[in-house]
Design a protein around this motif. Sequence first.
Motif, PDB file in Angstrom:
ATOM      1  N   GLY A 188       4.969   9.914  37.092  1.00  0.00           N
ATOM      2  CA  GLY A 188       6.035   9.971  36.344  1.00  0.00           C
ATOM      3  C   GLY A 188       7.205   8.838  36.326  1.00  0.00           C
ATOM      4  O   GLY A 188       8.492   9.147  36.335  1.00  0.00           O
ATOM      5  N   MET A 189       6.536   7.567  36.654  1.00  0.00           N
ATOM      6  CA  MET A 189       7.281   6.595  36.529  1.00  0.00           C
ATOM      7  C   MET A 189       6.771   5.444  35.891  1.00  0.00           C
ATOM      8  O   MET A 189       5.458   5.387  36.183  1.00  0.00           O
ATOM      9  CB  MET A 189       7.627   6.010  38.270  1.00  0.00           C
ATOM     10  N   PRO A 190       7.322   4.742  34.999  1.00  0.00           N
ATOM     11  CA  PRO A 190       6.565   3.505  34.684  1.00  0.00           C
ATOM     12  C   PRO A 190       6.436   2.515  35.468  1.00  0.00           C
ATOM     13  O   PRO A 190       7.007   2.453  36.569  1.00  0.00           O
ATOM     14  CB  PRO A 190       7.687   3.052  33.533  1.00  0.00           C
ATOM     15  N   ALA A 191       5.259   1.696  35.333  1.00  0.00           N
ATOM     16  CA  ALA A 191       4.990   0.630  36.283  1.00  0.00           C
ATOM     17  C   ALA A 191       6.030  -0.342  36.143  1.00  0.00           C
ATOM     18  O   ALA A 191       5.749  -1.105  34.870  1.00  0.00           O
ATOM     19  CB  ALA A 191       3.629   0.333  36.282  1.00  0.00           C
ATOM     20  N   LEU A 192       6.838  -0.840  36.883  1.00  0.00           N
ATOM     21  CA  LEU A 192       7.692  -2.169  36.760  1.00  0.00           C
ATOM     22  C   LEU A 192       6.814  -3.361  36.896  1.00  0.00           C
ATOM     23  O   LEU A 192       7.228  -4.227  36.200  1.00  0.00           O
ATOM     24  CB  LEU A 192       8.688  -2.247  37.821  1.00  0.00           C
ATOM     25  N   ALA A 193       5.830  -3.385  37.420  1.00  0.00           N
ATOM     26  CA  ALA A 193       4.957  -4.641  37.801  1.00  0.00           C
ATOM     27  C   ALA A 193       3.599  -4.043  38.504  1.00  0.00           C
ATOM     28  O   ALA A 193       3.514  -3.096  38.998  1.00  0.00           O
ATOM     29  CB  ALA A 193       5.560  -5.771  38.691  1.00  0.00           C
ATOM     30  N   LEU A 194       2.752  -5.032  38.097  1.00  0.00           N
ATOM     31  CA  LEU A 194       1.354  -4.977  38.907  1.00  0.00           C
ATOM     32  C   LEU A 194       1.075  -5.885  39.579  1.00  0.00           C
ATOM     33  O   LEU A 194       1.032  -7.002  39.314  1.00  0.00           O
ATOM     34  CB  LEU A 194       0.408  -4.616  37.782  1.00  0.00           C
ATOM     35  N   ILE A 195       0.502  -5.638  40.951  1.00  0.00           N
ATOM     36  CA  ILE A 195       0.182  -6.845  41.846  1.00  0.00           C
ATOM     37  C   ILE A 195      -1.444  -6.544  42.000  1.00  0.00           C
ATOM     38  O   ILE A 195      -1.794  -5.495  42.649  1.00  0.00           O
ATOM     39  CB  ILE A 195       0.910  -6.647  43.225  1.00  0.00           C
ATOM     40  N   ARG A 196      -2.090  -7.588  41.918  1.00  0.00           N
ATOM     41  CA  ARG A 196      -3.548  -7.554  42.181  1.00  0.00           C
ATOM     42  C   ARG A 196      -3.876  -7.776  43.504  1.00  0.00           C
ATOM     43  O   ARG A 196      -2.784  -8.048  44.426  1.00  0.00           O
ATOM     44  CB  ARG A 196      -4.203  -8.506  41.021  1.00  0.00           C
TER      45      ARG A 196
ATOM     46  N   ASP B 102      -2.972   6.297  33.931  1.00  0.00           N
ATOM     47  CA  ASP B 102      -3.111   7.659  34.761  1.00  0.00           C
ATOM     48  C   ASP B 102      -2.023   7.566  35.802  1.00  0.00           C
ATOM     49  O   ASP B 102      -1.589   8.562  36.231  1.00  0.00           O
ATOM     50  CB  ASP B 102      -4.562   7.631  35.378  1.00  0.00           C
ATOM     51  N   MET B 103      -1.950   6.444  36.527  1.00  0.00           N
ATOM     52  CA  MET B 103      -0.801   6.565  37.811  1.00  0.00           C
ATOM     53  C   MET B 103       0.525   6.797  36.932  1.00  0.00           C
ATOM     54  O   MET B 103       1.103   7.536  37.735  1.00  0.00           O
ATOM     55  CB  MET B 103      -0.869   5.180  38.318  1.00  0.00           C
ATOM     56  N   GLU B 104       0.911   6.140  35.803  1.00  0.00           N
ATOM     57  CA  GLU B 104       2.300   6.320  35.438  1.00  0.00           C
ATOM     58  C   GLU B 104       2.511   7.971  34.829  1.00  0.00           C
ATOM     59  O   GLU B 104       3.540   8.342  35.102  1.00  0.00           O
ATOM     60  CB  GLU B 104       2.226   5.459  34.098  1.00  0.00           C
ATOM     61  N   ARG B 105       1.400   8.339  34.246  1.00  0.00           N
ATOM     62  CA  ARG B 105       1.512   9.882  33.937  1.00  0.00           C
ATOM     63  C   ARG B 105       1.500  10.906  35.065  1.00  0.00           C
ATOM     64  O   ARG B 105       2.549  11.486  35.298  1.00  0.00           O
ATOM     65  CB  ARG B 105       0.252  10.308  33.156  1.00  0.00           C
ATOM     66  N   THR B 106       0.894  10.555  36.258  1.00  0.00           N
ATOM     67  CA  THR B 106       0.991  11.305  37.301  1.00  0.00           C
ATOM     68  C   THR B 106       2.356  11.281  38.339  1.00  0.00           C
ATOM     69  O   THR B 106       2.693  12.475  38.430  1.00  0.00           O
ATOM     70  CB  THR B 106      -0.483  11.223  38.124  1.00  0.00           C
TER      71      THR B 106
ATOM     72  N   ALA C 217       2.047  10.815  47.696  1.00  0.00           N
ATOM     73  CA  ALA C 217       3.199  10.366  48.376  1.00  0.00           C
ATOM     74  C   ALA C 217       4.340  10.081  47.382  1.00  0.00           C
ATOM     75  O   ALA C 217       5.671  10.325  47.488  1.00  0.00           O
ATOM     76  CB  ALA C 217       2.800   9.521  49.397  1.00  0.00           C
ATOM     77  N   ALA C 218       4.077   9.197  46.247  1.00  0.00           N
ATOM     78  CA  ALA C 218       4.813   8.820  45.504  1.00  0.00           C
ATOM     79  C   ALA C 218       5.486  10.110  44.395  1.00  0.00           C
ATOM     80  O   ALA C 218       6.611   9.906  44.110  1.00  0.00           O
ATOM     81  CB  ALA C 218       4.014   7.765  44.318  1.00  0.00           C
ATOM     82  N   VAL C 219       4.691  10.872  44.093  1.00  0.00           N
ATOM     83  CA  VAL C 219       5.122  12.155  43.511  1.00  0.00           C
ATOM     84  C   VAL C 219       6.158  13.004  44.419  1.00  0.00           C
ATOM     85  O   VAL C 219       7.248  13.462  43.875  1.00  0.00           O
ATOM     86  CB  VAL C 219       4.025  13.101  43.065  1.00  0.00           C
ATOM     87  N   GLN C 220       5.721  12.872  45.489  1.00  0.00           N
ATOM     88  CA  GLN C 220       6.613  13.785  46.630  1.00  0.00           C
ATOM     89  C   GLN C 220       7.901  13.091  46.519  1.00  0.00           C
ATOM     90  O   GLN C 220       9.152  13.499  46.403  1.00  0.00           O
ATOM     91  CB  GLN C 220       6.074  13.781  48.136  1.00  0.00           C
TER      92      GLN C 220
ATOM     93  N   ALA D  45      11.399   2.829  40.647  1.00  0.00           N
ATOM     94  CA  ALA D  45      10.616   2.042  39.798  1.00  0.00           C
ATOM     95  C   ALA D  45       9.103   1.784  40.368  1.00  0.00           C
ATOM     96  O   ALA D  45       9.184   1.427  41.586  1.00  0.00           O
ATOM     97  CB  ALA D  45      10.987   0.817  39.154  1.00  0.00           C
ATOM     98  N   MET D  46       8.112   2.056  40.202  1.00  0.00           N
ATOM     99  CA  MET D  46       6.725   1.979  40.560  1.00  0.00           C
ATOM    100  C   MET D  46       6.253   0.779  40.534  1.00  0.00           C
ATOM    101  O   MET D  46       6.385  -0.058  39.349  1.00  0.00           O
ATOM    102  CB  MET D  46       5.839   2.972  40.050  1.00  0.00           C
ATOM    103  N   VAL D  47       5.782  -0.078  41.893  1.00  0.00           N
ATOM    104  CA  VAL D  47       4.833  -1.026  41.757  1.00  0.00           C
ATOM    105  C   VAL D  47       3.494  -0.662  41.958  1.00  0.00           C
ATOM    106  O   VAL D  47       3.184  -0.303  43.328  1.00  0.00           O
ATOM    107  CB  VAL D  47       5.638  -2.127  42.509  1.00  0.00           C
ATOM    108  N   VAL D  48       2.674  -0.996  41.171  1.00  0.00           N
ATOM    109  CA  VAL D  48       1.371  -0.808  41.309  1.00  0.00           C
ATOM    110  C   VAL D  48       0.669  -1.937  42.119  1.00  0.00           C
ATOM    111  O   VAL D  48       0.550  -3.026  41.697  1.00  0.00           O
ATOM    112  CB  VAL D  48       0.476  -0.508  40.164  1.00  0.00           C
ATOM    113  N   ASN D  49       0.185  -1.578  43.290  1.00  0.00           N
ATOM    114  CA  ASN D  49      -0.271  -2.596  44.245  1.00  0.00           C
ATOM    115  C   ASN D  49      -1.943  -2.409  44.137  1.00  0.00           C
ATOM    116  O   ASN D  49      -2.564  -1.321  44.203  1.00  0.00           O
ATOM    117  CB  ASN D  49       0.160  -2.564  45.612  1.00  0.00           C
ATOM    118  N   ARG D  50      -2.476  -3.557  44.534  1.00  0.00           N
ATOM    119  CA  ARG D  50      -4.114  -3.549  44.354  1.00  0.00           C
ATOM    120  C   ARG D  50      -4.388  -2.980  42.807  1.00  0.00           C
ATOM    121  O   ARG D  50      -5.437  -2.004  42.952  1.00  0.00           O
ATOM    122  CB  ARG D  50      -4.730  -2.706  45.538  1.00  0.00           C
ATOM    123  N   ALA D  51      -3.710  -3.498  41.946  1.00  0.00           N
ATOM    124  CA  ALA D  51      -3.897  -2.766  40.554  1.00  0.00           C
ATOM    125  C   ALA D  51      -5.056  -2.903  39.865  1.00  0.00           C
ATOM    126  O   ALA D  51      -5.517  -2.515  38.950  1.00  0.00           O
ATOM    127  CB  ALA D  51      -2.766  -3.356  39.729  1.00  0.00           C
ATOM    128  N   ASN D  52      -5.790  -3.923  40.384  1.00  0.00           N
ATOM    129  CA  ASN D  52      -7.263  -4.151  39.567  1.00  0.00           C
ATOM    130  C   ASN D  52      -8.364  -3.389  40.440  1.00  0.00           C
ATOM    131  O   ASN D  52      -9.457  -3.845  40.152  1.00  0.00           O
ATOM    132  CB  ASN D  52      -7.444  -5.650  39.763  1.00  0.00           C
TER     133      ASN D  52
END
Length: 410
Positions: A341-349, A335-339, A303-306, A321-328
């Motif tokens: 195509g956005m850097p992870a602005l922040a990671l939320i556990r 792998d998520m950043e590469r797929t 969905a994010a790629v779309q 900007a991507m926010v990786v949720n449930r990042a742990n």
Amino acid sequence: MARPAVVVALPNSERGPVIAELRDAGFEPVAVARPDELEALLGSRRDVAVAILDGETDFDTSLEYYSLLHDEGRAIPALMVVTARTLERLSPTSSRTGVDDEYFTRPYSAESLRWRVEAMCIRSQTVDDGSGPVLQGGDGFHTGDWARRASVVTVFNPKGGVGKTTIATNLAAALAVRKDQKVLLIDADVVTGHVTTSLGLEQVRTLADSWRDHADGGPSESLVEIAVEHASGMKVVALTSNPIHTENIDPERVADATSAARRGFDYLVIDLHPSYSELNQVVFDQSDQILVPVTPDVPAIRAAVQFRDVAVELGLRERLAMVVNRANSGVSVADMERTVGMPALALIRSGGMLFVRAANEGRTIVEMFPRERITEDFDALADRVLGTPANPSPKQPFKLFGRQKEPVRA
């Protein structure tokens, strides 16, 4: 405090309703019929914020008006009212007569014209320095608040269940509680929105309620006037509380209301429904940053790629900007950043039962569990939104969940 004066130079058939609408909104409308009247007015007062001109009936006279608005060092924006056919004939270089000038097409309602005037006033952000027009706030604002123009941060992913509302509410709380920012949190999810209920704000007045009452003869209210204050100190407002009653949620009108709400705040945080509706596209266009929550699972990543590809077509790619949720858990961040195509602005556990406990109290994680590591995650996200590095030394890498990553500025 008094609101600014607005010059109205429209045909008699349009002048009355527009003046009445502006007066109801607290402006001081001043009708002019000839250029010499405008010249005398501008020579005697400095609080004219906008001039509404007729660009159809007597264009030459309107040009005289326009010249007066910009003579002697003045830079008073003009709102030129024309038909859609006339606007189409204008060349691209003439579609805007100046930095802050705009066109408005007939037919129109007096209320819609007033909202455009509101937005133009906010954008001008003029203060009284003794050299130009004075723009002052209405009830509930200090004069200095006109100097504020909130950044708009939208939280969106076309897939549901990725933590949009959780991130929006806790980011807003982190900005308000831990960064001392003045924040308005807007629930613009008109289908499944539950910002107010998750914050323990029951039976709140919504924008749909206000507009319905206004149509029945009630007062005109802004988003700020409708908003309620949460225990965290942030203001909260919802567009509607019932997905069935959205018939009067006009996207362009919402855009004008949101633009007006930027006055007096540092940040507007907007939670959107997972769709590409006209309303969402209008909000996208107003956004300074669009945060895309993504959980480490294939549907959310797809969905994010779309959305990334759609954003390219809409000219929004640089705002994402991507926010990786449930990042742990699950897929690695790299792998998520590469797929995506956005850097992870922040990671939320993952917060687990902490979110449940906070929601049961009508609070946010940030308020209720200030010493938990997940609150540190939202604190870091707030720093990135503010444009400050998560680590005091921007030259040093920082670590989140044991993963080293160079700082990326928002």
